[in-house]
Design an enzyme around this catalytic site. Sequence first.
Site, mmCIF file in Angstrom:
data_model
loop_
_atom_site.group_PDB
_atom_site.id
_atom_site.type_symbol
_atom_site.label_atom_id
_atom_site.label_comp_id
_atom_site.label_asym_id
_atom_site.label_seq_id
_atom_site.Cartn_x
_atom_site.Cartn_y
_atom_site.Cartn_z
ATOM 1 N N ASN A 147 0.876 -1.052 -0.072
ATOM 2 C CA ASN A 147 0.105 -0.112 -0.131
ATOM 3 C C ASN A 147 0.782 1.238 0.153
ATOM 4 O OD1 ASN A 147 -2.272 -1.423 -0.216
ATOM 5 N ND2 ASN A 147 -2.143 -1.875 2.319
ATOM 6 N N GLY A 183 13.429 -8.923 -4.311
ATOM 7 C CA GLY A 183 14.236 -8.123 -5.147
ATOM 8 C C GLY A 183 14.765 -6.778 -4.546
ATOM 9 N N GLU A 221 10.065 -5.209 -10.870
ATOM 10 C CA GLU A 221 9.919 -6.650 -10.801
ATOM 11 C C GLU A 221 8.329 -6.771 -11.083
ATOM 12 O OE1 GLU A 221 12.073 -7.945 -6.996
ATOM 13 O OE2 GLU A 221 10.970 -6.024 -6.805
#
Length: 503
Positions: free
Chosen positions: A271, A387, A293
């Site tokens: 969020n 990532g 990503e």
Amino acid sequence: MEKRIQNSYLASKVMPADRAAAEILPGMIVGMSGFTGSGYPKAVPLALAARIEDAHARGEKFALRILTGASTAPELDGALAKVGGIDFRLPYQSDPELRARINRGEIEYMDIHLGQVAQYTWFGFLGKIDVAVIEVSGILPDGRLIPSTSVGNNKTWLDLADKVIIEVNSAQPAGLNGMHDIYYGTALPPDRQPIPLVRPGDRIGEPYLRVDPSKVVAVVETHGPDRLGRFAQPDDSSIRIANHLVEFFRHEIAKERLGQQLLPLQSGVGNIANAVLSGLRDGGFEGLTAFTEVIQDGMLDLIRTDTIRTASATALSLSPEGVEEFNRNIDHYHSRVVLRPQEISNHAELVRRLGCIAINGMVEADIYGNVNSTHVAGTSIINGIGGSGDFARNGFLACFVTPSTAKNGAISCIVPMVSHVDHTEHDVTVIVTEQGLADLRGLSPKQRARVVIDNCAHPDYRPLLQDYFERACRDSVGKHTPHLLGEALSWHQRFTEIGRMKP
């Protein structure tokens, strides 16, 4: 399905999910598709879980090493974990059942940078892939595969697995065809060559996945949506964090360290990330790009309005409303979205070349700029590093964001020493809470501590942090990074004992 499975040989391999699951034997290493709740196999894991449960009822051992792109969904991680079918898992997870079993010590879990999974597999570090189970949205007449809503590590699993099971999901939009860019130019050291990508939207590969038909042992027809949750509307704290970042970007533009189009954005899931992206749109930015990503609702909205003109990712992670919007206007997104293998979307060479601006969430940061993004009290895994490290270590800016407190104020997210380190002080350039922003570039440890405490700590905890830092500067054995070693983790210890960090 005739339109989806156009290769006659692979069409002859169509079978029910339970027959396909019979190809997976105890102790195997299985590479499955799926990245952040999208593009995961829908039928075979459930059939496999039923098979494992029956085996356990007969007193037989049956567990697997499961490798994916990132998190999947209850039909995969949850179903297999519930029946005790996983004994090892990597590289990222978010399923409550799986997480609980990991934290109880029932399942071994390897938290690893997402950009390293494919190369570690090619290096042989993770063992031989026995079976790949891959969702696609279609099979072409020549046998190539039209990828689904995520690419993840599918190329690697297909290349290296001894056997391949393909799920063809007719619920995935046909308009995905041509949206992907699968690069087949990677190699092992010492034969690697530069990756020829210099802009986020560059296409350097081909739209389809290759598979050796002789390895395909089963094709399973499915029709089901990705299981993705809804995102909450940004709260006041998230909006304030977003405003601090937008103000910081404007400052960097004024200093001529950034241009009006910034640099390619990388945004984590959640969020706060959605709020930051909305803040960029509301702040009047336009002509932006993304090299990231995951494309989630906040980024999709920016692509819809052309605030972001090009977005490169490895997966679409959209709420049900986001899926409806994507399908409704898929022609618009088709020319603006590129989906790649995660070994490319998270590749250090490309992140550094493009100069990505990384914006990721965290659990806590300490006064010296070290970040914990994965563990509660240093011992219980939440999801994983994902990532974020690929981008933080190699990007132009590494921004980490969080509210200053959690659990209704019982936890301070700014602490004397983090209980687990995912991103060291050397890789963190900006820390943001709703209280303010700490720019850590060019500062020594003690300088960083003052900036973090003054700008990011909640007022309820700021005096405690200032007191700790002043006493550490006075009493610490070393004065470069002052710490009171007997007290540095006392806040976490207090929380585990009485449920709050404040004395």
